[in-house]
Design a protein around this motif. Sequence first.
Motif, short mmCIF file in Angstrom:
data_model
loop_
_atom_site.label_atom_id
_atom_site.label_comp_id
_atom_site.label_asym_id
_atom_site.label_seq_id
_atom_site.Cartn_x
_atom_site.Cartn_y
_atom_site.Cartn_z
N UNK A 69 39.57 14.71 6.25
CA UNK A 69 39.16 15.36 5.01
C UNK A 69 40.17 16.42 4.59
N UNK A 70 40.66 17.20 5.54
CA UNK A 70 41.64 18.23 5.21
C UNK A 70 42.99 17.63 4.81
N UNK A 71 43.32 16.47 5.33
CA UNK A 71 44.55 15.78 4.89
C UNK A 71 44.41 15.39 3.42
N UNK A 72 43.23 14.91 3.04
CA UNK A 72 42.98 14.61 1.63
C UNK A 72 43.07 15.87 0.77
N UNK A 73 42.54 16.99 1.29
CA UNK A 73 42.60 18.25 0.54
C UNK A 73 44.04 18.74 0.38
N UNK A 129 35.72 10.12 -1.60
CA UNK A 129 34.34 9.68 -1.86
C UNK A 129 34.00 8.44 -1.05
N UNK A 130 34.93 7.48 -1.02
CA UNK A 130 34.71 6.26 -0.22
C UNK A 130 34.60 6.61 1.26
N UNK A 131 35.47 7.51 1.73
CA UNK A 131 35.44 7.94 3.13
C UNK A 131 34.09 8.56 3.48
N UNK A 132 33.59 9.45 2.63
CA UNK A 132 32.29 10.09 2.90
C UNK A 132 31.15 9.08 2.83
N UNK A 133 31.24 8.14 1.86
CA UNK A 133 30.21 7.11 1.74
C UNK A 133 30.14 6.26 3.01
N UNK A 134 31.30 5.83 3.50
CA UNK A 134 31.32 5.02 4.72
C UNK A 134 30.86 5.82 5.93
N UNK A 135 31.21 7.10 5.98
CA UNK A 135 30.77 7.93 7.11
C UNK A 135 29.26 8.06 7.14
N UNK A 149 46.56 8.93 10.85
CA UNK A 149 47.69 8.10 10.44
C UNK A 149 47.28 7.14 9.32
N UNK A 150 46.07 6.58 9.44
CA UNK A 150 45.57 5.69 8.39
C UNK A 150 45.39 6.43 7.06
N UNK A 155 47.32 7.56 1.57
CA UNK A 155 47.80 8.50 0.56
C UNK A 155 49.21 8.16 0.09
N UNK A 156 50.06 7.70 1.00
CA UNK A 156 51.41 7.27 0.60
C UNK A 156 51.33 6.10 -0.38
N UNK A 157 50.41 5.15 -0.10
CA UNK A 157 50.22 4.01 -1.02
C UNK A 157 49.71 4.49 -2.38
#
Length: 197
Positions: A69-73, A129-135, A149-150, A155-157
């Motif tokens: 989550x912090x990587x996304x932030x 949002x997708x990450x939180x939904x799946x969690x 790493x994923x 994010x690079x993509x």
Amino acid sequence: MPLRTFNASLPGLPVNSSEAWAPPMDLDVFYRPDVVIITLYVAVLTSSLSANTLLIFIVIKFQYMRSVTNIFLVNLSVADLLVTLFCMPVQIAKSVTLLWYFGEVMCKTVNFLQGVAVASSVFTITAMSVDRYLAITQSLRQPWMPSRRGACSLLACLWLISLAIFAPLLAVAAVEREMVPMLARTKNGSVSIKIED
């Protein structure tokens, strides 16, 4: 557009001749910058620069802060810094003057980076949002645990997709030179016109 009468001071015309003149574009004759807007821009620029830099520093400095989550932030902060450093100073300058002084390269760069930063922010929020939904939905079955790493690869993509989407702006954005009337009020209250390229 109605004709306006000015005391014109143009080459080939008498100094105090009254000529009917229609400006080629709808310009505010005596443009004054909006001090309130400029002040708000500077305040937002300063707070954005300090807050986003602080967030990136904290996540990089402390190992325990490097969650997905912090990587996304951090990615959101990088996109915000792009807008803060490249786009907001230009917007402040546009609030001061109606003319573009930054040249062709800056025109292309600012528009391109603004689009890329906005697209990257939208894609990052969608990924969060997708990450939180799946969690939440996968917690009863197999827990959803994405790797750092994923997340970085995703994010690079997303950045590459954002760059590709707005790449046409680099070819399309251009600076056009227009004849702009420079108007000034003289001591006796009349208006003099000077055409500048």
